[in-house]
Design a protein around this motif. Structure first.
Motif, PDB file in Angstrom:
ATOM      1  N   TRP A  54      -6.260  33.038  36.418  1.00  0.00           N
ATOM      2  CA  TRP A  54      -7.057  33.955  35.612  1.00  0.00           C
ATOM      3  C   TRP A  54      -6.282  34.483  34.409  1.00  0.00           C
ATOM      4  O   TRP A  54      -6.848  34.666  33.334  1.00  0.00           O
ATOM      5  N   ALA A  55      -4.991  34.701  34.561  1.00  0.00           N
ATOM      6  CA  ALA A  55      -4.172  35.130  33.417  1.00  0.00           C
ATOM      7  C   ALA A  55      -4.149  34.028  32.359  1.00  0.00           C
ATOM      8  O   ALA A  55      -4.288  34.298  31.158  1.00  0.00           O
ATOM      9  N   THR A  56      -4.001  32.795  32.817  1.00  0.00           N
ATOM     10  CA  THR A  56      -3.992  31.654  31.893  1.00  0.00           C
ATOM     11  C   THR A  56      -5.339  31.528  31.186  1.00  0.00           C
ATOM     12  O   THR A  56      -5.392  31.260  29.977  1.00  0.00           O
ATOM     13  N   ARG A  57      -6.412  31.732  31.911  1.00  0.00           N
ATOM     14  CA  ARG A  57      -7.760  31.667  31.313  1.00  0.00           C
ATOM     15  C   ARG A  57      -7.925  32.747  30.255  1.00  0.00           C
ATOM     16  O   ARG A  57      -8.462  32.496  29.175  1.00  0.00           O
ATOM     17  N   ALA A  58      -7.449  33.964  30.546  1.00  0.00           N
ATOM     18  CA  ALA A  58      -7.524  35.053  29.568  1.00  0.00           C
ATOM     19  C   ALA A  58      -6.734  34.691  28.313  1.00  0.00           C
ATOM     20  O   ALA A  58      -7.213  34.884  27.187  1.00  0.00           O
ATOM     21  N   ILE A  59      -5.544  34.136  28.494  1.00  0.00           N
ATOM     22  CA  ILE A  59      -4.705  33.749  27.352  1.00  0.00           C
ATOM     23  C   ILE A  59      -5.405  32.681  26.519  1.00  0.00           C
ATOM     24  O   ILE A  59      -5.431  32.756  25.283  1.00  0.00           O
ATOM     25  N   GLU A  60      -5.971  31.670  27.179  1.00  0.00           N
ATOM     26  CA  GLU A  60      -6.669  30.601  26.451  1.00  0.00           C
ATOM     27  C   GLU A  60      -7.825  31.160  25.619  1.00  0.00           C
ATOM     28  O   GLU A  60      -7.996  30.784  24.453  1.00  0.00           O
TER      29      GLU A  60
END
Length: 103
Positions: A54-60
């Motif tokens: 989810w952190a990676t998705r937010a960053i993307e």
């Protein structure tokens, strides 16, 4: 879902709606999901793997949005799913605040 806690399932459903209609809101929700998965037990276990996703998705999502002015990086809500949002939310804030799950 701007206030209150809500379940992780509810928060994921909100994300699915937002991702096609309001990418900034979706990024805020993904950030909240990452925090919740990092900080709460799910079936007796911390889900750092889900927090990282989810952190990676937010960053993307945030990396794909304009971030040239304060207005462009200002959070649109004060909290999501019981997680207080930073006043300014951009990819580097997510990287800093969730660095422990992004390693």
């Amino acid at each position: 879902m701007t206030e209150g806690h809500g379940s992780l399932d509810e928060l994921r459903a909100v994300f699915e709606l937002e991702v096609s209609t309001n990418r900034r809101a979706a990024a805020e929700t993904a950030y909240a999901l990452a925090f919740r998965y990092r900080n709460e037990d799910v079936d007796g276990t911390r889900r750092f793997d889900a927090a990282k996703l989810w952190a990676t998705r937010a960053i993307e999502l945030l990396d794909a949005l304009p971030a040239d002015t304060l207005d462009q990086v200002a959070s649109t809500r004060t909290s999501v799913g019981g997680v207080e949002l930073p006043t300014l939310l951009h990819a580097d804030v997510v990287r800093e605040r969730l660095a422990d799950v992004l390693i």
